[in-house]
Every structure is written in C-alpha cells, then in structure tokens.
Write an enzyme that holds these catalytic residues in place. Structure first.
Site, PDB file in Angstrom:
ATOM      1  N   LYS A 184       0.852  -1.193   0.000  1.00 29.99           N
ATOM      2  CA  LYS A 184       0.000   0.000   0.000  1.00 29.99           C
ATOM      3  C   LYS A 184       0.886   1.241   0.000  1.00 29.99           C
ATOM      4  O   LYS A 184       1.773   1.373   0.837  1.00 29.99           O
ATOM      5  CB  LYS A 184      -0.905   0.012   1.233  1.00 29.99           C
ATOM      6  N   ARG A 204      -9.986  -0.924   7.272  1.00 29.02           N
ATOM      7  CA  ARG A 204      -8.997  -1.793   7.910  1.00 29.02           C
ATOM      8  C   ARG A 204      -8.519  -1.212   9.233  1.00 29.02           C
ATOM      9  O   ARG A 204      -8.312  -1.941  10.214  1.00 29.02           O
ATOM     10  CB  ARG A 204      -7.809  -2.008   6.958  1.00 29.02           C
ATOM     11  N   ASP A 256     -13.869  17.135  18.181  1.00 28.46           N
ATOM     12  CA  ASP A 256     -13.040  17.431  17.020  1.00 28.46           C
ATOM     13  C   ASP A 256     -12.759  18.934  17.015  1.00 28.46           C
ATOM     14  O   ASP A 256     -13.603  19.720  17.451  1.00 28.46           O
ATOM     15  CB  ASP A 256     -13.753  17.026  15.721  1.00 28.46           C
ATOM     16  N   VAL A 257     -11.572  19.319  16.550  1.00 33.03           N
ATOM     17  CA  VAL A 257     -11.270  20.747  16.458  1.00 33.03           C
ATOM     18  C   VAL A 257     -12.233  21.436  15.495  1.00 33.03           C
ATOM     19  O   VAL A 257     -12.466  22.639  15.597  1.00 33.03           O
ATOM     20  CB  VAL A 257      -9.808  20.983  16.016  1.00 33.03           C
ATOM     21  N   GLY A 267      -4.144   7.696  15.448  1.00 36.99           N
ATOM     22  CA  GLY A 267      -3.771   8.770  14.541  1.00 36.99           C
ATOM     23  C   GLY A 267      -2.297   8.913  14.234  1.00 36.99           C
ATOM     24  O   GLY A 267      -1.923   9.408  13.174  1.00 36.99           O
ATOM     25  N   ALA A 268      -1.430   8.505  15.150  1.00 35.42           N
ATOM     26  CA  ALA A 268       0.009   8.777  14.981  1.00 35.42           C
ATOM     27  C   ALA A 268       0.626   7.759  14.032  1.00 35.42           C
ATOM     28  O   ALA A 268       1.225   6.766  14.455  1.00 35.42           O
ATOM     29  CB  ALA A 268       0.713   8.755  16.336  1.00 35.42           C
ATOM     30  N   ASP A 269       0.491   8.024  12.744  1.00 30.10           N
ATOM     31  CA  ASP A 269       0.943   7.065  11.743  1.00 30.10           C
ATOM     32  C   ASP A 269       2.275   7.446  11.099  1.00 30.10           C
ATOM     33  O   ASP A 269       2.657   6.895  10.073  1.00 30.10           O
ATOM     34  CB  ASP A 269      -0.127   6.865  10.670  1.00 30.10           C
ATOM     35  N   LYS A 299       4.060  12.430  14.537  1.00 31.77           N
ATOM     36  CA  LYS A 299       2.760  12.554  15.190  1.00 31.77           C
ATOM     37  C   LYS A 299       2.783  11.891  16.567  1.00 31.77           C
ATOM     38  O   LYS A 299       3.518  10.933  16.808  1.00 31.77           O
ATOM     39  CB  LYS A 299       1.674  11.934  14.318  1.00 31.77           C
TER      40      LYS A 299
END
Length: 266
Positions: free
Chosen positions: A70, A114, A163-164, A228-230, A234
């Site tokens: 991917k 996923r 959410d912001v 989120g920290a991908d 992050k």
C-alpha cells in the site's frame, strides 16, 4: 490465458467490503502473522511539505502466498486547502509465487475500514466485554469507522465526541445516532478530557503532533486505541500513559519506528 489485472475503485471497495468482513479478515491476518505465516517488514515513510507518503507491504500465506503493498499520501490540510481527502493512494496485490499483479485497488476505503477493523479486533480481546461508553477524539471519516467497527464487538450505548472542527463532530453525532443507535454528546476538548476518565474505551484518531491524553484522563482498565500517529512526527499519547499501562502493538517492528510507541521509547 492469463487473467487480466483487476481494477477496483473506491466505489467498488465500498460495495464489496463490509466492516464485519474486514474485522474477520484482519483478525485472521494477525493470527497468521503470529503463527509465522505472514511477513511484515518495517514501513517506509517519506515526509514532504504539508504531509508525507508511507509504504507498507506484507506477504501472507492463504491458499498460496500473496504479496500486497500500500502506498498512501497523507496530507492533513487537504480537505480545507484543496477539497481532497486527507489520505489517498493505491494498493497492489500480487501472486507471490510468480509475481503476477492480481489487482490494483483504491486504498482510501480499504485504509479506512482496515484501521477501524484493527481497533475492533483489539477491543474484542483487550477491552472489558461490557464496555459501553466511549470517548472519541477526532470525528472525520476515520472516527466514524472506528465507532462502526467497535459497535460490532462491544455494546456501545454512549459516545463523547470531540473534534477541532465542531461541524465534523456534529455530523458524526447525527450519523451515529441514526446508523448505530448510540447516544452521542459533542464536547469541547476540556469536556472530552473529563469524560475520558468516565469511559470504558477511548479512541484517538487525530493528526496531532503534541500528546494530549495522559494518565490523569484514563482510569485503570480502560481500553485505549491510539490510531492517529501514523508517522514519526505525530503523537497523541503521553509517554507516561504508555509506561503505566499494558501496550499491545499490531506489528511491533513498525510501531517502534513511528507514532506513540516510538516517542515513548525515546
């Protein structure tokens, strides 16, 4: 005659791949990895101005060996600046016995589902089975699929959503009430941090580069999915929170190089 390469658009993927099917497939893949029937090398990340690209590949033995790779671009400001999705990319599926390309697939929907499915598999085995309350940080497309997949494995009844972009939180709330039948309370960041302490499950799926969830916001026994920290820049979880809890990684070799575990180790 060799069969042609299958081309699947995002519309095709949405029509073919359900969250429940994906949860089952992800659980099987994790089991095959643990049993040595899969190969998952470290991810490759390339930062660029405004975002970055990452490539993730694996080989998996089913009826025979398959290879998938991917390649995703991740640009957090895309929607506001260009009207484009944050994540875009392609997945290549090949026969690992002869190298033939079997399919080229739009990666947006597969990545979205996923990621939610991986959280659901983890929650199925690690969260308390009676978990019904969730605090969600980040209410974009990923936030929605996180809730949808969690609802497949846990009896969710109440969600605190932040959410912001307050509009994104309101849109997710309306969808979740109608589609999942759960009560959703939209919160500012201070309220969400307070409610996190009352929650059975906490999900973080933001592009934050500064940790915002710490020990004081998480009660013992809570299941936390840090999504989120991908990449290595992050961070969502304070290192002290990870040090005080039990950390379970999907692919440890990747997690020590990027995201929250990477920061905690440093």
């Amino acid at each position: 005659m060799t069969a042609p390469t299958l081309l699947l658009t995002g519309v095709d993927v949405r029509a073919l791949l359900t969250p429940r099917d994906c949860i089952a497939a992800v659980e099987q893949a994790f089991q095959r990895l643990a049993e040595g029937e899969s190969v998952a090398p470290p991810a490759l990340g390339i930062p660029v101005t405004g975002g970055g690209f990452h490539a993730k590949a694996a080989a998996l033995h089913l009826s025979r060996w398959y290879f998938a790779c991917k390649l995703n671009g991740n640009f957090p400001e895309n929607r506001a600046r260009h009207g484009l999705p944050t994540i875009q990319g392609v997945i290549v599926l090949a026969d690992a016995t002869n190298g033939r390309v079997l399919a080229l697939m739009d990666s947006i929907e597969i990545t979205r589902i996923r990621t939610g499915a991986a959280t659901a598999v983890a929650a199925k085995h690690l969260a308390r089975p009676e978990s019904s309350t969730c605090t969600l940080f980040g209410c974009g497309l990923q936030g929605a699929i996180q809730l949808e997949c969690l609802a497949c494995v846990l009896p969710l009844t109440r969600v605190f959503a932040h959410d912001v972009d307050a509009g994104a939180a309101e849109r997710l709330a309306g969808w979740a009430r109608e589609s999942l039948g759960v009560e959703v309370v939209v919160c500012d960041v201070a309220q969400a941090s307070s409610h996190a302490r009352e929650s059975d499950v906490i999900v973080t799926c933001t592009p934050s580069k500064v940790a915002f969830l710490g020990v004081g916001q998480v009660r013992p026994g809570t299941f936390v999915a840090a999504v989120g920290a991908d990449d290595s820049r992050k961070q969502e979880l304070e290192p002290g929170l990870m040090a005080s809890g039990r950390v379970v990684a999907d692919v440890l070799e990747q997690c020590v190089m990027i995201g929250d575990l990477h920061h905690a180790i440093e």
